[in-house]
Enzyme design. Sequence first.
Site, PDB file in Angstrom:
ATOM      1  N   ASP A   1      -4.773 -12.999 -16.611  1.00  0.00           N
ATOM      2  CA  ASP A   1      -5.640 -13.812 -15.751  1.00  0.00           C
ATOM      3  C   ASP A   1      -6.949 -13.118 -15.375  1.00  0.00           C
ATOM      4  OD1 ASP A   1      -4.574 -11.985 -13.987  1.00  0.00           O
ATOM      5  OD2 ASP A   1      -4.456 -13.416 -12.346  1.00  0.00           O
ATOM      6  N   GLU A   2      -7.331 -12.099 -16.131  1.00  0.00           N
ATOM      7  CA  GLU A   2      -8.584 -11.409 -15.819  1.00  0.00           C
ATOM      8  C   GLU A   2      -9.370 -11.087 -17.084  1.00  0.00           C
ATOM      9  OE1 GLU A   2      -8.278  -8.068 -12.794  1.00  0.00           O
ATOM     10  OE2 GLU A   2      -6.202  -8.711 -12.976  1.00  0.00           O
TER      11      GLU A   2
ATOM     12  N   ASP B   1     -11.377 -13.176 -12.152  1.00  0.00           N
ATOM     13  CA  ASP B   1      -9.957 -13.037 -11.819  1.00  0.00           C
ATOM     14  C   ASP B   1      -9.442 -14.379 -11.322  1.00  0.00           C
ATOM     15  OD1 ASP B   1      -7.460 -12.313 -10.945  1.00  0.00           O
ATOM     16  OD2 ASP B   1      -8.168 -11.229  -9.179  1.00  0.00           O
TER      17      ASP B   1
HETATM   18 MG    MG Z   1      -5.409 -12.910 -10.441  1.00  0.00          MG
END
Ligand code: MG
Length: 407
Positions: A102-103, A9
């Site tokens: 974003d993961e 993350d």
């Molecule tokens: Mg994040």
Amino acid sequence: MEKSIALIDMNSYFASVEQACNPGLRGKPVAVCGEGRTIVVTASYEARAYGVKTGMTKPEARSLCPAIIFVKGNLDKYIDTSFRIHKIMLDYTDKVEIFSIDECFLDLTHTAHLYGGDVAVAKEIKKRIKESFGLLCSIGIGPNKVIAKVGAKLNKPDGLTVIRKSEIAEKYLPLPVGKLQGVGVGRRIEEKFKMLGIKTAGDLGNAPPEILDRLFGVMGKMYAQIGQGTYDTPVKSYREQDAVKSVGHSHTLARDTKNLQVIRSYLQMLCEKVAARMRKYKIKGRTVALIIRYSDFDFFAKRHTIRQHISSGVEIFRAAWEIFEKECLPLDLPVRLVGVSVANVEADAGEQYVFEEMRKKEKVQSVMDEINNKYGASTIKPVSLIISEKFGILERCGLISTRVWVD
Ligand SMILES: [Mg+2]
């Protein structure tokens, strides 16, 4: 063999990318804002230290942190950076599943030993992402996706949290159910759990199946497994996923409204934006989704799949507006946010347009794109877009007033 799943993350991703791109922003409180009502989408850790949070308005953020620097978000830049980060992860396994911008989930079960184990891989990925992009990430490692994801959240920024199967009782079961958000448990579900006296993951795992079944139907069993830390689904391989699964845009209106002309105009603008991005990626899609958030923050989303692949703003709008008219009218509440996305995408080879009329349309569109690329977005646009732009400009100048847009 015990599975090893990692969730990577990126920390305050949009703000960190901006700081990485612009040395003048480094070490400073930065907030990346969306368009429209200019709400903070991501705050840098320097800004968070002052209490600035996602979802705050600009004035709220500024009152907490007078030195804050607002930056207009650039989604294309963040998408491009994501793809480059994926390349690093793909050095360690082909099982890299994109969970969000974003993961990513990584299945390291069968490859980590080649690099000295999963913890060594996690450390190496962190190091490489930091060296290449100046970005930090938090990593969770666990025997399944749920535990990996929950673990990654426990230690931010720059954290590394490992929960092995044998440690579930000690490290996972005591966690409050609020920590399960984002793994299938939404805020409303969490409220329901709390009403039932379910406070921890362990409580959820031990809840009587018939109660979960009655309240949540087929999802009840899944919640029980999530609570026990045994819910397990495979990590998809990177190639199984389309590079771009869907293209979407949403916009928080300058103020909540029931005015159909305003809503319609915004939706048209968003559909044009989606279409422009689809052309950039050279894709077309068949499933159009409409997203509406009402003034009470209640959320409506409905998708509709059509027979033909489409990529023009007009066609996307037609499908989205049809959903709106059918499902949302008459409006009970003012609308706060509208969004549209196109999924079920495939590559647009460009030769599919067998009908002359469609080919003509395509040509007009590509000329429009060319002009817009040269002279700035929306130099040429359908007239109907002007309404929403006027609305947006008024709002940006702080001139928005109920006298202009009365419902
Ligand atoms: Mg994040």
